[in-house]
Scaffold this motif. Structure first.
Motif, short mmCIF file in Angstrom:
data_model
loop_
_atom_site.label_atom_id
_atom_site.label_comp_id
_atom_site.label_asym_id
_atom_site.label_seq_id
_atom_site.Cartn_x
_atom_site.Cartn_y
_atom_site.Cartn_z
N GLU A 194 0.84 -1.19 0.00
CA GLU A 194 0.00 0.00 0.00
C GLU A 194 0.88 1.24 0.00
O GLU A 194 1.97 1.24 0.58
N PRO A 195 0.44 2.32 -0.64
CA PRO A 195 1.19 3.58 -0.59
C PRO A 195 1.20 4.13 0.83
O PRO A 195 0.39 3.74 1.67
N PRO A 196 2.13 5.05 1.13
CA PRO A 196 2.15 5.68 2.47
C PRO A 196 0.83 6.39 2.74
O PRO A 196 0.25 7.01 1.86
N ASN A 216 2.39 -1.21 -6.79
CA ASN A 216 2.93 0.06 -6.29
C ASN A 216 4.44 -0.06 -6.09
O ASN A 216 4.90 -0.78 -5.19
N LEU A 217 5.19 0.63 -6.93
CA LEU A 217 6.65 0.66 -6.78
C LEU A 217 7.02 1.99 -6.12
O LEU A 217 6.85 3.05 -6.72
N MET A 218 7.49 1.93 -4.87
CA MET A 218 7.84 3.15 -4.15
C MET A 218 9.31 3.46 -4.35
O MET A 218 10.19 2.62 -4.12
N VAL A 219 9.58 4.69 -4.78
CA VAL A 219 10.94 5.18 -4.98
C VAL A 219 11.20 6.23 -3.91
O VAL A 219 10.56 7.29 -3.90
N VAL A 220 12.13 5.95 -3.01
CA VAL A 220 12.47 6.87 -1.92
C VAL A 220 13.78 7.56 -2.26
O VAL A 220 14.81 6.90 -2.48
N LEU A 221 13.74 8.88 -2.33
CA LEU A 221 14.92 9.70 -2.62
C LEU A 221 15.40 10.29 -1.31
O LEU A 221 14.72 11.13 -0.71
N ARG A 248 2.96 9.47 -8.34
CA ARG A 248 2.40 10.33 -7.31
C ARG A 248 3.45 10.67 -6.25
O ARG A 248 4.16 9.80 -5.74
N ASP A 249 3.48 11.95 -5.91
CA ASP A 249 4.38 12.48 -4.89
C ASP A 249 3.69 12.37 -3.53
O ASP A 249 2.60 12.90 -3.33
N PHE A 250 4.33 11.66 -2.57
CA PHE A 250 3.78 11.52 -1.23
C PHE A 250 4.51 12.40 -0.22
O PHE A 250 4.40 12.20 0.99
#
Length: 200
Positions: free
Chosen positions: A113-115, A129-134, A156-158
């Motif tokens: 799930e997204p944040p 959902n592939l989450m990319v953390v910078l 989408r920007d979280f």
């Protein structure tokens, strides 16, 4: 009874004596080596196989699978995300994050799930959902709407939390499974390539 031939014996001895210096010279190389110096061989010469190698900054992290990828930062400054672009290629789609400054550390992994914090998890287009953390980006970083593809259904920007900008890619594949992906980049960008087919 055979007769002795002194003349024949003298000729053989003289020939053998003449050969000894020649054998000695040809059998000697460098002093004390006992090996002839034949000059440099082919294996001693520098060779150019024409093989191109990837710059370490461009080397891919991961090999088109669905496992977590972690690429280190490319500098010590605090970069600001300036642009996100999605481009379609023959067998994969590319999401490029461009920075003002050197590229930050990036961690990419699939999440269930997204944040969401304390609220109901938001719905994103796409089955995966592939989450990319910078990690360690400027607080002013953010992204504008970008073009989408049949594979990259949403970007989408979280927001930034403790210096980490979280971006989720909503993805689809014809087979329904999570697509394989890899992470590459350069000094001032992070590139996430997503295959058009599900990971094997």
């Amino acid at each position: 009874m055979p007769r002795h031939r002194p003349g024949h014996r003298f000729a053989v001895a003289a020939t053998a004596a003449a050969l000894v210096p020649l054998l000695f010279v040809s059998g000697c190389g460098e002093e004390g080596s006992g090996v002839a110096d034949a000059g440099p061989s082919e294996t001693d010469q520098p060779t150019d196989a024409g093989i191109e190698t990837e710059d370490p900054a461009d080397a891919a992290v991961g090999d088109w699978d669905a496992e977590r990828k972690d690429r280190p930062a490319q500098g010590a400054d605090v970069p600001r995300l300036t642009e996100v672009a999605v481009t379609e290629h023959e067998d994969h789609d590319r999401v490029t994050f461009a920075f003002d400054g050197s590229a930050p550390q990036v961690i990419a992994s699939y999440v269930d799930e997204p944040p969401s914090g304390d609220v109901e998890p938001p719905e994103l287009a796409g089955a995966h959902n592939l989450m990319v953390v910078l990690v360690g980006v400027d607080q002013e970083s953010g992204l504008a709407p970008t073009d989408l593809t049949d594979t990259v259904r949403e970007v989408r920007d979280f927001g930034i939390f403790e210096g980490e900008l979280r971006v989720v890619l909503g993805l689809d594949t014809p087979g329904g499974g999570a697509p394989g992906f890899r992470v590459t980049g350069a000094e001032d960008e992070v590139v996430v390539d997503i295959a058009h087919e599900q990971a094997g």
